[in-house]
Design a protein around this motif. Structure first.
Motif, PDB file in Angstrom:
ATOM      1  N   THR A 276       0.878  -1.296   0.017  1.00  0.00           N
ATOM      2  CA  THR A 276       0.020  -0.004  -0.015  1.00  0.00           C
ATOM      3  C   THR A 276       0.953   1.177   0.060  1.00  0.00           C
ATOM      4  OG1 THR A 276      -0.148   0.096   2.441  1.00  0.00           O
ATOM      5  CG2 THR A 276      -1.758  -1.249   1.392  1.00  0.00           C
ATOM      6  N   ALA A 277       2.027   1.260   0.002  1.00  0.00           N
ATOM      7  CA  ALA A 277       3.029   2.060   0.050  1.00  0.00           C
ATOM      8  C   ALA A 277       2.921   3.153  -1.340  1.00  0.00           C
ATOM      9  CB  ALA A 277       4.725   1.799   0.110  1.00  0.00           C
ATOM     10  N   ASN A 278       3.306   4.472  -1.062  1.00  0.00           N
ATOM     11  CA  ASN A 278       3.222   5.503  -2.116  1.00  0.00           C
ATOM     12  C   ASN A 278       4.632   6.019  -2.232  1.00  0.00           C
ATOM     13  OD1 ASN A 278       3.602   7.227  -0.237  1.00  0.00           O
ATOM     14  ND2 ASN A 278       1.296   7.619   0.063  1.00  0.00           N
ATOM     15  N   GLN A 279       4.659   7.121  -3.189  1.00  0.00           N
ATOM     16  CA  GLN A 279       6.078   7.489  -3.549  1.00  0.00           C
ATOM     17  C   GLN A 279       6.747   8.283  -2.461  1.00  0.00           C
ATOM     18  OE1 GLN A 279       5.270  10.051  -6.952  1.00  0.00           O
ATOM     19  NE2 GLN A 279       5.578   8.609  -8.403  1.00  0.00           N
ATOM     20  N   ASN A 280       5.815   8.571  -1.498  1.00  0.00           N
ATOM     21  CA  ASN A 280       6.483   9.510  -0.159  1.00  0.00           C
ATOM     22  C   ASN A 280       6.981   8.333   0.724  1.00  0.00           C
ATOM     23  OD1 ASN A 280       5.307  11.672  -1.188  1.00  0.00           O
ATOM     24  ND2 ASN A 280       3.755  12.026   0.766  1.00  0.00           N
ATOM     25  N   ASP A 281       6.570   7.163   1.104  1.00  0.00           N
ATOM     26  CA  ASP A 281       6.811   6.216   1.747  1.00  0.00           C
ATOM     27  C   ASP A 281       8.471   5.643   1.144  1.00  0.00           C
ATOM     28  OD1 ASP A 281       4.853   5.962   3.636  1.00  0.00           O
ATOM     29  OD2 ASP A 281       3.771   5.100   2.033  1.00  0.00           O
ATOM     30  N   MET A 282       8.479   5.536   0.004  1.00  0.00           N
ATOM     31  CA  MET A 282       9.807   5.112  -0.704  1.00  0.00           C
ATOM     32  C   MET A 282      10.890   6.310  -0.740  1.00  0.00           C
ATOM     33  SD  MET A 282       8.547   3.328  -4.406  1.00  0.00           S
ATOM     34  CE  MET A 282      10.140   2.794  -4.438  1.00  0.00           C
ATOM     35  N   TRP A 283      10.403   7.440  -0.683  1.00  0.00           N
ATOM     36  CA  TRP A 283      11.252   8.654  -0.399  1.00  0.00           C
ATOM     37  C   TRP A 283      11.817   8.618   0.722  1.00  0.00           C
ATOM     38  CZ3 TRP A 283      13.394  12.730  -3.409  1.00  0.00           C
ATOM     39  CH2 TRP A 283      13.749  13.647  -2.758  1.00  0.00           C
ATOM     40  N   PHE A 284      11.074   8.289   1.851  1.00  0.00           N
ATOM     41  CA  PHE A 284      11.621   8.154   3.330  1.00  0.00           C
ATOM     42  C   PHE A 284      12.445   6.959   3.456  1.00  0.00           C
ATOM     43  CE2 PHE A 284       8.081  11.198   4.518  1.00  0.00           C
ATOM     44  CZ  PHE A 284       8.993  12.125   5.209  1.00  0.00           C
TER      45      PHE A 284
ATOM     46  N   GLY B 284       5.024  16.682  -2.661  1.00  0.00           N
ATOM     47  CA  GLY B 284       4.689  15.283  -2.003  1.00  0.00           C
ATOM     48  C   GLY B 284       3.879  15.142  -0.978  1.00  0.00           C
ATOM     49  N   LEU B 285       3.969  16.346  -0.276  1.00  0.00           N
ATOM     50  CA  LEU B 285       3.194  16.316   1.188  1.00  0.00           C
ATOM     51  C   LEU B 285       1.766  16.516   1.074  1.00  0.00           C
ATOM     52  CD1 LEU B 285       5.986  18.075   3.356  1.00  0.00           C
ATOM     53  CD2 LEU B 285       5.981  15.797   2.467  1.00  0.00           C
TER      54      LEU B 285
END
Length: 349
Positions: free
Chosen positions: A291-299, A348-349
């Motif tokens: 369920t991860a999105n691009q923000n999660d990948m960024w962090f 992205g936020l």
């Protein structure tokens, strides 16, 4: 007014986690001294779980409520922000040399590498729809758990000696884990019986778990109320709140001269957090990582980047400091702030 109550609950829960978390770490340390748990591989796992109860509480609560973005933000974003805690520990040294210079340990490099392995495995899992046959569990969650256990086993073996001959010039790493276990490190426990210490541990554990549940519920509602992404809120404010005990105990370690232990406690917690995705999968009945999105990948990538900088710092060992911290710590702080700003500017936020 509702937001005021939610903010009050969030801050109160953060305060409970901070205070209870400190006593939890101290009582765990005292119990470890009594039973010598950390000398056994299983003991290392138990101690890792005990000192990560805030993250466990948030993970369980969020997974049960299907707040998957909170699970991801807490476990993935927590790696980056807890790595930033090392910047403050560096500054707390109060010396004209970097924390990584004083710590000087190849074992720490191995611990940091374990963080990188589990974080990269999490990034891979975010785009790999592989599940264990006959279950809804992500195969990657199991892989992350296995990598953590393997890394922990390798670290334990490394603490008994590595097949290297290297001299860390002018290093003052402080006590190792076995030396810390031989004494009660916290004055309030030196005259207490084992029963009292266990009672304090149980009380602190319960308070930490309850604080984590309240923190997750209040934080999720606050983020929704202010129109913020819940994952972002979890990766920053929630993760910062659960990192408060590590900050306090880390500063105490640094002031005692236990520089290597200060690093080890942070890396150990960071390596353990992604292992909790298997617990989240079991509770949610599905792969949370998918369920991860691009923000999660960024962090996640940011956590790997910051950890990598400290790996370099531990090997190169810069002596000079800038603004009271080593160049590796300064770069970590700059990159973390820049990472948040870039994410904001890119919407992205």
């Amino acid at each position: 007014m509702n937001n005021v109550y939610l903010l009050g609950a969030f801050l109160a829960a953060a305060g409970v986690i901070w205070i209870a978390g400190i006593w939890l770490v101290r009582s765990t340390d005292a119990i470890d001294t009594h039973f010598n748990l950390g000398s056994a591989f299983g003991g290392l796992i138990l101690l890792g779980i005990a000192t990560s109860l805030p993250e466990i509480a948030i993970t369980v609560s969020a997974a049960y409520s299907h707040h998957f973005s909170v699970v991801l933000g807490n476990l993935i974003g927590g790696i980056a922000i807890q790595t930033v805690v090392l910047v403050f520990l560096d500054a707390a040294m109060g010396e004209k040399r970097a924390l990584s210079f004083a710590a000087a340990s190849l074992t720490l490099v191995l611990e940091a590498n374990t963080v990188v392995l589990v974080a990269v495995a999490a990034i891979m899992a975010m785009r790999t729809p592989a599940v264990i046959p006959g279950t809804a569990l992500s195969a990657a969650s199991l892989l992350i758990l296995l990598l953590w256990v393997l890394g922990l086993w390798m670290v334990q073996r490394a603490r008994t000696g590595l097949p290297w001959k290297a001299e860390a010039i002018d290093a003052t790493p402080g006590r190792d884990h076995s030396a810390r276990r031989r004494v009660i490190n916290h004055p309030p426990f030196q005259t207490k019986s084992l029963g009292v210490i266990v009672g304090i541990f149980v009380a602190a554990a319960v308070a930490t778990l309850l604080g984590g549940v309240v923190l997750e519920e209040a934080g999720t509602r606050l983020a929704e109320s202010f129109g913020l992404a819940t994952g972002l809120f979890a990766a920053t404010f929630m993760a910062a709140a659960t990192a408060l005990p590590e900050l306090s105990t880390g500063i105490a370690s640094v002031r005692k001269g236990d520089y290597r232990l200060a690093f080890s406690d942070i890396f150990g917690g960071n390596a353990f957090m992604p292992a909790l995705f298997l617990v989240a999968d079991l509770i949610a009945g599905k792969s949370v990582l998918l369920t991860a999105n691009q923000n999660d990948m960024w962090f996640a990538a940011l956590g790997v980047l910051l950890t990598g900088i400290y790996i370099i710092g531990l090997i190169v060992r810069p002596r000079r400091t800038f603004f009271r911290v080593g160049p590796d710590s300064l770069l970590v702080l700059i990159l973390y702030i820049a990472g948040i700003v870039v994410l904001f500017l890119s919407r992205g936020l």
